[in-house]
Design an enzyme around this catalytic site. Structure first.
Site, short mmCIF file in Angstrom:
data_model
loop_
_atom_site.label_atom_id
_atom_site.label_comp_id
_atom_site.label_asym_id
_atom_site.label_seq_id
_atom_site.Cartn_x
_atom_site.Cartn_y
_atom_site.Cartn_z
N CYS A 1 59.77 38.44 107.49
CA CYS A 1 59.00 37.26 107.88
C CYS A 1 59.52 36.71 109.20
O CYS A 1 60.73 36.47 109.35
CB CYS A 1 59.10 36.19 106.81
SG CYS A 1 58.19 34.68 107.20
N GLN B 1 51.63 30.31 86.27
CA GLN B 1 52.73 30.99 86.94
C GLN B 1 52.27 31.74 88.18
O GLN B 1 51.22 32.38 88.18
CB GLN B 1 53.42 31.95 85.96
CG GLN B 1 54.58 32.71 86.52
CD GLN B 1 55.57 31.82 87.23
OE1 GLN B 1 55.75 31.98 88.42
NE2 GLN B 1 56.20 30.89 86.55
N TYR C 1 54.69 22.27 74.77
CA TYR C 1 54.36 22.30 76.20
C TYR C 1 53.48 23.52 76.48
O TYR C 1 53.71 24.28 77.42
CB TYR C 1 55.62 22.38 77.07
CG TYR C 1 56.69 21.36 76.79
CD1 TYR C 1 56.72 20.15 77.48
CD2 TYR C 1 57.69 21.61 75.85
CE1 TYR C 1 57.71 19.22 77.24
CE2 TYR C 1 58.69 20.69 75.60
CZ TYR C 1 58.70 19.49 76.31
OH TYR C 1 59.69 18.57 76.06
N ASP D 1 50.08 20.30 73.42
CA ASP D 1 50.26 19.74 74.75
C ASP D 1 49.58 18.37 74.78
O ASP D 1 48.60 18.15 74.06
CB ASP D 1 49.64 20.67 75.81
CG ASP D 1 50.17 20.38 77.21
OD1 ASP D 1 50.98 21.21 77.68
OD2 ASP D 1 49.78 19.37 77.81
N CYS E 1 62.11 26.82 84.00
CA CYS E 1 62.14 27.06 85.44
C CYS E 1 63.35 26.40 86.07
O CYS E 1 63.57 26.53 87.26
CB CYS E 1 60.87 26.52 86.10
SG CYS E 1 60.76 24.74 86.00
#
EC number: 2.1.1.35
Length: 565
Positions: free
Chosen positions: A161, A362, A404, A426, A503
């Protein structure tokens, strides 16, 4: 670009507030960006649990403590500290360690003061520009300028990059991928050492991090942005841009947008979407009197093949620029959605999932197949031959509770394993609506897979019919982890097995520590504490997954079993 997003399939069970303190190949090293001291400084904010600042501080304090022990053993008590370089000055430092944030921790020759240096690796000697001395925390933040002497770990020819060391999205493009995975394993190790508050003997050896099948071209979502015209009044008429503004991402610790023409960690469809949005903005920039964030989300249309040699036609309405991906069984046509309210479609093996394009799902589809397979292999307890003295009457696990649950990733992909049924819970009604739609798309009826919108205080009341001895709970909370109230409910319900997906391995370690220490306070009808009941868990395994190659982020999966005493 924020490299690390929310947890896999993260839902939105409410949380209570928590408190806590160019690319350049060849002989010349690439040059990084730097800024004037004091310019674009972010307003100081309280340190939050599991935040970048807290994780960095833990690593700094650990290194400072180890230095002090070594120095006192070798040289006696430390003398007066040397004066620090002025903010804005350039110095050379040697990188001695990596923080769990992906930043290098470096020292200047003759000094033990620590400098936090992005885009560096242990063994590097780098030129930095001193940015800010954090006197209370014992370290200095700095901007990367250039490599003076590269570490044996560094190979800049790996960098793909032109914005590397300017854009803050990636930290590790100069590293071999196997080394990246070793680093991420160590991040998990340190997370449990620093945040679980558990003695080492209660934490099993951390397993090797599972790598992503794709190390570039994996991100299915980007959100580039641009600022509004400068000088516009808060009230009254506002002018549009007089020329195309920088359109891209914000460099680390600054507010000025870095113009980005391409992002090699994004999928081909998303990269095409970025080019298209840049072209559109080049024509329409004068219409914008304010800044904007643009959604770029990959969308897939799948057409089955009658044979491996079959060449399906694209579905009606598919643009000619769609990216075509062929397999023996199907052809995928991939496009880029920019409408937040449009519906995006993704496939994981034979499972199909739909979501609002602007909602979370995701962002690395390539790893979701091995990831969900790993959960499937470990969501039930291992079944070895009965050990002498074991209880042959122990009930099999028949139920799955997916807390969740979001749009149903785990509830749906794991449902075939549970004879009693799977339930996803949820707080977000919209997520539950899409989860029910996804269950139907995957041929699952309510007897196999159902979803419920419930607030946190009512979550486990809604599954009272599930025998805890026959139940596994999957947790996949947002980055801040589970709040104390939820963990108390979980301990009170006491499922036989818990699979905690996160995460943020630092808040995961904190929460796992709570479950391992255990204990539940039972109260009488008037709210007075009646007695304490021991409910504790043992950690079976902990493993990282690399959802974001080239970055310092790692996801974690911890598997726990209730201890029956």
């Amino acid at each position: 670009m924020a490299a690390a997003q929310s947890a896999v399939n993260a839902g939105s069970v409410p949380q209570t507030p928590q408190t806590s303190s160019q690319k350049q190949h060849g002989k010349r090293p690439f040059q990084g960006h730097h800024r004037k001291p004091g310019k674009y400084r972010k307003k100081e904010k309280p340190v939050q649990e599991g935040s970048h600042e807290e994780v960095l501080l833990a690593d700094v304090q650990a290194l400072l403590a180890s230095q002090k022990i070594t120095d006192e053993a070798e040289n006696g008590a430390a003398g007066e500290a040397a004066p620090l370089p002025e903010e804005g000055s350039e110095i050379e430092v040697d990188v001695v360690e990596l923080s769990s944030t992906g930043d290098g921790l470096a020292k200047q020759k003759g000094s033990d003061h620590l400098y936090v240096v992005p885009f560096s690796v242990p063994g590097d000697t780098v030129k930095i520009k001193v940015y800010r001395h954090n006197h209370n925390d014992g370290y200095t933040t700095a901007d990367f300028v250039s490599v003076v002497k590269p570490s044996p770990l560094r190979d800049d020819s790996r960098i793909q990059c032109p914005y590397f060391a300017k854009c803050s999205g990636c930290q590790f493009q100069m590293l071999d991928y196997a080394e990246q995975l070793r680093i991420k394993k160590n991040i998990v190790v340190k997370a449990y050492r620093n945040f679980s508050q558990l003695p080492p003997e209660l934490v099993p050896e951390i397993l090797d991090t599972i790598g992503s099948p794709l190390q570039y071209g994996y991100r299915t979502k980007l959100t580039p942005h641009f600022d509004g015209p400068r000088g516009n009044p808060r009230r009254g008429p506002k002018k549009g841009h007089e020329q195309m503004p920088p359109f891209g991402f914000t460099p680390k610790n600054t507010r000025k947008v870095l113009d980005i023409e391409d992002c090699p960690i994004a999928t081909e469809a998303v990269r095409k979407g970025l080019a298209d949005e840049r072209a559109r903005l080049a024509v329409e920039y004068s219409k914008y009197t304010k800044g904007a964030t643009i959604l770029l989300r990959e969308n897939t249309k799948r057409v089955p093949k009658s044979s491996p040699s079959d060449i399906p036609k694209p579905p009606d309405g598919t643009p000619p620029t769609a990216v075509r991906v062929d397999t023996d069984t199907h052809t995928d046509f991939k496009t880029c959605i920019t409408d937040q309210n449009a519906t995006s479609t993704e496939y994981i093996d034979s499972f199909v999932f739909t979501n609002p394009a602007g909602a979370f799902f995701q962002n690395n589809n390539s790893i979701l197949s091995p990831f969900t397979a790993y959960i499937r292999q470990h969501i039930l307890p291992p079944s070895p031959s009965p050990a002498p003295g074991s209880d042959p009457t122990k009930k099999p696990i028949r139920y799955l509770i997916d807390a969740y649950s979001g749009s149903g990733l785990f509830t749906i992909t794991q449902s075939s394993l549970f004879s009693g049924g799977s339930i996803g819970i949820d707080i977000a009604e919209k997520s539950i609506a899409f989860a029910r739609r996804n269950a139907a798309l995957n041929g699952l009826d309510e007897a196999q897979c159902r979803f419920l919108a419930a607030d946190a205080p009512e979550l486990f009341k809604s599954v009272s019919a599930y025998d805890p001895d026959e139940t596994v709970v999957v947790l996949d909370p947002p980055r801040k982890g589970c709040d104390a109230s939820f963990l108390r409910q979980l301990l009170a319900y006491a499922p036989r097995r818990v699979v905690y997906v996160s995460c943020n391995v630092h808040t995961q370690a904190r929460d796992v520590g709570v479950l391992v220490r255990g204990q539940v306070e039972e109260k009488d009808g008037e709210g007075e504490m009646k007695k304490k009941r021991n409910v504790r868990y043992a950690i079976e395994s902990i493993r990282g997954f690399d959802f974001f190659p080239q970055t310092g982020h790692v996801e974690g999966v911890a598997i726990l079993n209730r201890i029956d005493e």
